[in-house]
Design a protein around this motif. Structure first.
Motif, PDB file in Angstrom:
ATOM      1  N   HIS A 204       3.901   8.894  -5.717  1.00 33.00           N
ATOM      2  CA  HIS A 204       3.499   7.492  -5.606  1.00 33.00           C
ATOM      3  C   HIS A 204       2.168   7.220  -6.302  1.00 33.00           C
ATOM      4  CE1 HIS A 204       5.932   7.234  -1.549  1.00 33.00           C
ATOM      5  NE2 HIS A 204       6.665   7.636  -2.584  1.00 33.00           N
ATOM      6  N   CYS A 237       5.721   0.757  -6.901  1.00 32.75           N
ATOM      7  CA  CYS A 237       6.027   0.120  -5.611  1.00 32.75           C
ATOM      8  C   CYS A 237       7.349  -0.630  -5.653  1.00 32.75           C
ATOM      9  CB  CYS A 237       4.898  -0.821  -5.205  1.00 32.75           C
ATOM     10  SG  CYS A 237       3.376   0.024  -4.705  1.00 32.75           S
ATOM     11  N   PHE A 273       3.960  -0.043   4.353  1.00 32.29           N
ATOM     12  CA  PHE A 273       4.223  -0.308   2.930  1.00 32.29           C
ATOM     13  C   PHE A 273       5.304  -1.374   2.772  1.00 32.29           C
ATOM     14  CE2 PHE A 273       7.221   0.438  -0.533  1.00 32.29           C
ATOM     15  CZ  PHE A 273       6.407   0.343  -1.645  1.00 32.29           C
ATOM     16  N   GLN A 277       5.223  -5.234   1.122  1.00 32.78           N
ATOM     17  CA  GLN A 277       6.039  -5.584  -0.037  1.00 32.78           C
ATOM     18  C   GLN A 277       6.991  -6.752   0.230  1.00 32.78           C
ATOM     19  OE1 GLN A 277       4.366  -3.730  -2.680  1.00 32.78           O
ATOM     20  NE2 GLN A 277       6.459  -3.713  -3.440  1.00 32.78           N
TER      21      GLN A 277
END
Length: 293
Positions: A204, A237, A273, A277
């Motif tokens: 990542h 992402c 996360f 998003q």
């Protein structure tokens, strides 16, 4: 002008706020003289011809053609012939992501290869199929009173993308074929996207990709931002989010297992996360999808 600035220029039947704008052939002339930028743009010319300007390059687009440009390209419709049948579609990232999830009808590397002149030529049969799907999508967008208005639009958008992707991928004839190859920056962007596709579930961190490409993270960020209009972090992402949405559709997979599969340290990190998003938690997303099935 971007998608949000363009919407008020068209009848409500042409758009769903914050999601999609589809300019049909009857309204296409309204785009003449307008610079469209900071948006992913699809223009399909089914019949007749139009003259456009792509990042300062004048192009004459004939029937059975499509423009599929990234948000780094500025498009101006210079002239549209009276007998032309042309469509213009702009979508927000959120709408496209939710409609397609992790499916990509046209790989990003294919778009990058034709970024300078992103024009594709189709057969009459292929353009007819795309045109038909655009008509279905236009009807779905206009059906404001339909109980499943948004869901219907998402389904027909995906259907249109499948036809468009098939036409692009099965027909390698593009104006860009005459060019000798990508510029250095575009080559780096291609290599980066390939690496992300291969390693995003394990890596990542931008530093990993920068090191693999023998450059600093700062230099990689500058190249990707200039070429793709997004940062490397955003690209990574987005890949994780697309895959997460697809995995959440499978009720057999626990959220803990999904977080492990996507390379997060624990379930809490993944949930944080995902909510950042998508604006809802993985559990809420899963429940929402069940209700819409």
């Amino acid at each position: 002008m971007n998608i949000h600035e363009l919407m008020p220029k068209f009848p409500p039947s042409c758009y769903i706020k914050e999601q999609i704008l589809l300019v049909n052939p009857n309204e296409f002339h309204r785009l003449e003289g307008i610079d469209i930028d900071s948006s992913r743009v699809f223009i399909v010319v089914s019949e007749g011809c139009i003259d456009i300007n792509l990042n300062g390059k004048r192009c004459h687009i004939e029937s059975c053609s499509c423009i599929d440009s990234l948000d780094t390209v500025t498009i101006r419709i210079e002239k549209c012939e009276k007998d032309a049948r042309a469509w213009c579609m702009l979508v927000t990232y959120t709408f496209a992501r939710n409609s397609l999830k992790n499916f990509k009808p046209v790989p990003i590397e294919k778009l990058l290869q034709t970024q300078d002149i992103p024009i594709h030529s189709f057969t009459k049969e292929a353009i007819l199929r795309v045109d038909t799907q655009l008509s279905f999508l236009a009807d779905a967008i206009a059906a404001k009173n339909h109980y499943y208005h948004n869901e219907l639009a998402a389904v027909f958008y995906k259907s249109m993308c499948l036809e468009l992707g098939n036409a692009i991928m099965s027909n390698e004839t593009t104006i860009d074929d005459m060019q000798q190859g990508c510029r250095r920056s575009e080559a780096v962007a291609l290599d980066f996207t390939k690496l992300v596709t291969k390693y995003f579930t394990r890596q990542h961190n931008i530093d990993f990709y920068a090191q693999a490409l023998n450059m600093s993270a700062k230099h990689l960020t500058r190249i990707i931002k200039n070429t793709m209009g997004r940062t490397p972090h955003t690209v990574i992402c987005d890949e994780i989010t697309h895959e997460a949405m697809a995995l959440l559709d499978d009720d057999r997979m626990t959220i803990g297992l999904i977080s492990e599969k996507l390379g997060f340290s624990d379930q809490a990190a993944f949930c944080k996360f995902f909510k950042r998003q998508v604006s809802i938690s993985p559990t809420e997303y899963r429940l929402k999808n069940k209700k819409s099935d």
